[in-house]
Design an enzyme around this catalytic site. Structure first.
Site, PDB file in Angstrom:
ATOM      1  N   ASP A 489      39.271  46.944  39.599  1.00 55.59           N
ATOM      2  CA  ASP A 489      38.131  46.164  39.149  1.00 55.59           C
ATOM      3  C   ASP A 489      38.611  44.802  38.651  1.00 55.59           C
ATOM      4  OD1 ASP A 489      35.255  46.047  38.267  1.00 55.59           O
ATOM      5  OD2 ASP A 489      36.221  45.796  36.320  1.00 55.59           O
ATOM      6  N   GLU A 526      39.004  43.634  43.534  1.00 54.06           N
ATOM      7  CA  GLU A 526      38.170  42.444  43.454  1.00 54.06           C
ATOM      8  C   GLU A 526      39.042  41.245  43.104  1.00 54.06           C
ATOM      9  OE1 GLU A 526      33.808  43.573  41.958  1.00 54.06           O
ATOM     10  OE2 GLU A 526      35.349  44.088  40.513  1.00 54.06           O
TER      11      GLU A 526
END
Length: 884
Positions: A489, A526
């Site tokens: 993340d 990400e």
């Protein structure tokens, strides 16, 4: 998967007001009155970056000093003298964001005082030329790494067993004392002065017992010395609601389900060929009436449930991985079922466009059983709310059984990991790391405040021991839980070096030594570039452009935006794109511009899709829609290069994920409202195809092949089961029309949402849902059986893949791609399209057998005229032709 800054903040604020959660705070004055921390704009603006150097933003370039020691009222402390200095090249490289600030050199006579000074209150002082006295707190992560990092990074932390006897170790270099709380008694721990690690060896009968650490330490956020009762950051098991750590050996055979040691996994799939389903543990089964374990890890062992049947069918078609949203211990879901609140309304009784559902769900959201899980508490323990019993080690066994169940269904397992922030910091009861080594694990801004650009308290993975925690945690999941991949993340908030260290540690795991082949574990994340770390301000980030060539993929937003239209934060959600009718089937939104503007933008979107289909390759060369010869990096994406990958596998393609509206919901906003169910289905498949048939890895949100809706909710992290649950049985609908989505993140779109949710024509029936799923599986089968979709290099892609009709005369809304012995036509228009490739005239092409004999009889009408090289494709259809 664009970032939603507030996805956890609202839930955390409410939950923290209700429960102490992870640990209890015991403040001890140690016979000292409280002293206020330095105040003002420069509260903690001095940074002790190594044993030799202090940097102080706002100071004058004159003598200064560090004061430390006793802080009783009127008591004298000790001093470390500072003289004006400069940063060395190595220091500027390590701390680029501090370049240009006044630097001071520690007097050589005082360097030996550092270890003592760091175990208490430290302030920097300077007497300015105008008589003012400047005082500020001191940030200490740099000097802690310098003094302790080399030794500490090799320490084995947490519970470590040797012939049944545990040793418990915790890194706490600034603590005055650390003790173990076990069985209601205080057990002293010994400090290793070279590493800052405290440890104690226990007896065999400690196994399974709950414990906490009692850490006495200076806490700058409250300006006093405290004794924190805190759980172990390296916990291997926890009691319910994370109130205590447990002395547990993950290698204990009692925790291994039957067949665990000899677990046979599906064959490893290279990242560049991976097809991934993103799935939330609770969403998967909580509304599945055929599951014996709704909402739990064990639902993945219910091999005959509707959900598992669907996953098996996807695996048989070519899906290779299931990506689980965070399943580690999180802060805000009550783990005991008796403590979990439920909406007190008859949600199904309200109108499909009513405000009542979201109002009722929101009232219990802070105390219900639902959250995405992006609020880390303990990084390396499974979340207890998904276990049959949150007490003890059931969660360990059942997580392993979940992995077994997925592997048995033909799927490997990816974990979504969130090392970029913690649920809380400072003396907050949900703060673990910061209450053990205050001011170290969190990333601090120049004024000493905690960075929150990730939504919560950011972590400093550039610091040695936070970076070590990331590596150690990932290795534990891979080795002890046999996880096959990790999705990071907000990976762009971590150093590239840290992610590469994870890769190196995984590559060292071998079946003979560790029971797993670490080289087969895939990594992606990400790579967004924003916040205090943006543009490599503090270190070389793990961003899209920086990770190219590493074999670690980053999500690519380029084709996502092109296929959907606009961006995830548009004020008007009706902005159209390639698969939502831009120019070829316009809606009424003025945000789309004039027909001429729409045509120009659509053709540019087609260029972005071309780059995406290559795997987002930077150096791939082709003719764009203006007739220019360009490279992937030469195509513009909002001012940045569209192509950034060095090889297929560097960029991950997707059309939707858990963030922002589902693909069905996005198309509900963007397609003209009059669009019928069959055409919505076809556009859904076409949009999914732009990722499924690309080079490199691709991900889809679970249920997108079933037209999954969250009733237009763009940020459902805290929207409960009502808006999030997957409905595997089409008779239960697809989730559309379950009410207006929660106001906090969607109210600005309610005027657009109301007429759509109230329209029964937008709620697809079983035939439409089944047809969509079957058509998507056909795409997966084509990808899985055609080697040309797994090209390994840019050169290979350049030779095999082309866009023969790209240029000034290409058809708006139609994209034709030639790939080795295949021709793929994406026709997003409402009319049948003919695409003539003169160079292929006489070549023996025919519709791919999978589609020719597939469920979609409309696609089966696609044809090829050999004499002219003309491919004819029905409206809103992707057709694959193969040379035979």
């Amino acid at each position: 998967m664009s970032f939603t800054p507030h996805r956890s903040a609202r839930r955390l604020a409410a939950a923290l007001a209700l429960t102490l959660g992870a640990a209890t705070l015991l403040v001890s004055s140690l016979q000292q009155p409280a002293q206020a921390a330095p105040s003002g704009p420069g509260q903690v603006s001095a940074q002790w970056i190594d044993r030799d150097t202090v940097v102080w933003k706002g100071a004058e370039r004159a003598g200064a000093e560090l004061e430390f020691g006793p802080n009783r009222s009127g008591a004298a402390g000790r001093r470390i003298r500072l003289t004006p200095g400069t940063l060395t090249p190595a220091e500027r490289n390590a701390f680029p964001h501090l370049t240009g600030y006044p630097a001071f050199t520690v007097d050589p006579r005082d360097r030996g005082l550092a270890r003592t000074a760091l175990r208490g209150r430290i302030v920097a002082t300077q007497h300015a030329a105008d008589g003012r006295s400047l005082t500020t707190g001191v940030q200490i992560p740099g000097v802690l790494d310098d003094l302790y990092g080399d030794r500490a990074q090799h320490a084995r932390l947490g519970p470590v067993f040797d012939h049944g006897r545990p040793t418990l170790s915790v890194w706490a270099p600034t603590a005055r004392t650390v003790a173990l709380e076990l069985d209601g008694r205080r057990v002293p721990m010994r400090r290793d002065d070279s590493s800052g690690v405290w440890h104690v060896q226990g007896q065999r009968d400690w196994a399974g017992r709950p414990y906490r650490y009692l850490v006495t330490v200076w806490a700058p956020t409250v300006g006093r010395t405290v004794t924190n009762k805190v759980t172990d950051p390296y916990s291997t098991a926890l009691t319910a609601d994370s109130s205590r750590s447990l002395v547990v050996d993950l290698g204990d055979l009692a925790l291994a389900p039957k067949g665990w040691a000899d677990l046979r996994k599906p064959a490893a799939v290279p990242l560049r060929r991976a097809r991934i389903q993103e799935l939330h543990v609770r969403d998967f089964s909580v509304e599945d009436r055929t599951s014996r374990h709704p909402g739990q890890y064990l639902a993945f062992t219910d091999q005959r449930s509707d959900g598992m049947r669907q996953l098996k069918s996807l695996a048989a078609a070519g899906t290779s991985y299931v990506h689980l949203l965070p399943a580690f211990d999180s802060a805000t879901v009550p783990e005991k079922r008796a403590d979990q609140a439920r909406p007190g309304c008859d949600l199904a009784s309200y109108a499909p466009d009513s405000e009542r559902q979201q109002d009722c769900v929101t009232k219990t959201a802070a105390r219900d059983a639902y959250n995405w899980g992006y609020d880390p508490l303990h990084y390396t323990v499974p979340e207890g709310s998904y276990a049959s019993d949150p007490e003890g080690t059931a969660r360990t066994v059942e997580f392993r059984r979940m992995v077994q169940g997925l592997n048995g269904a033909g799927l490997r397992t990816v974990m979504d990991v969130v090392y970029n922030h913690t649920a809380a910091s400072g003396q907050d009861p949900h703060s673990v790391l910061d209450r053990i080594v205050p001011g170290y694990y969190q990333r601090l801004m120049d004024d000493g405040s905690v960075a929150t650009s990730t939504c919560c308290s950011g972590t400093a993975t550039e610091h040695t021991m936070m970076g070590k925690l990331v590596v150690d945690s990932v290795v534990t999941w891979a080795k002890e839980y046999k996880v096959d991949g990790f999705r990071f993340d907000l990976m762009g908030h971590q150093p590239k070096a840290n992610i590469l260290a994870v890769r190196k540690a995984l590559d060292a795991l071998t079946p003979a030594k560790d029971g797993v082949d670490g080289r087969s574990v895939i990594l992606y994340g990400e790579g967004w570039n924003f916040g205090e770390a943006a543009n490599d301000a503090r270190f070389v980030q793990a961003t899209q452009k920086n990770m190219a060539g590493t074999g670690i993929a980053t999500f690519s937003d380029r084709a996502r935006d092109a296929v959907r239209g606009g961006g995830p934060f548009d004020a008007d959600p009706r902005v159209q794109g390639f698969a939502s009718g831009l120019y070829t089937d316009p809606n009424s939104s003025p945000a789309n511009g004039s027909p001429a503007e729409q045509r120009t933008r659509l053709l540019h979107y087609q260029d972005l899709l071309k780059v995406g289909l290559t795997g987002n390759l930077a150096d791939y060369t082709f003719t764009d829609s203006t007739g220019r010869r360009v490279t992937g990096s030469g195509v513009d994406y909002n001012g940045a290069p569209a192509g950034y990958a060095a090889a297929p596998g560097d960029a991950l393609a997707y059309a939707d994920a858990h963030d922002n509206e589902t693909l069905y919901d996005a198309l509900a906003y963007k397609l003209p409202q009059r669009t019928g169910a069959a055409d919505r289905s076809r556009m859904q498949v076409l949009a999914l195809a732009t990722a499924a048939l690309s080079q490199g890895p691709a991900l889809s949100q679970a249920g997108s092949d079933l037209l999954r809706s969250k009733s237009l909710d763009r940020n459902s992290f805290d929207s409960g089961d009502w808006f999030n649950a997957l409905h595997w049985n089409c008779e239960d609908g697809n989730g559309f029309g379950r009410g207006l989505p929660p106001a906090a993140d969607n109210k600005d779109k309610w005027p657009y949402a109301r007429p759509l949710l109230a329209d029964p024509a937008l709620r697809p029936g079983c035939a439409t849902i089944r047809h969509t799923a079957a058509a998507y599986r056909d795409l997966l089968r084509i990808h899985a059986t055609e080697p040309a979709f797994g090209l390994p290099t840019t050169d290979a892609v350049q030779k095999a893949l082309s866009f023969p009709l790209s240029g000034k005369d290409e058809t708006p809304g139609v994209l034709t791609m030639r790939l080795d012995n295949l021709v793929i036509v994406f026709n997003a228009t409402p009319q049948r399209a003919q695409q003539t490739v003169q160079a292929l005239a006489g070549e023996p092409y025919a519709l791919h057998p999978v589609q020719a004999h597939g469920t979609d009889r409309t696609t089966a009408t696609a044809s090829y005229a050999r004499s002219s090289g003309t491919f004819a494709v029905p409206a809103r259809t992707v057709a694959v032709f193969r040379r035979g």
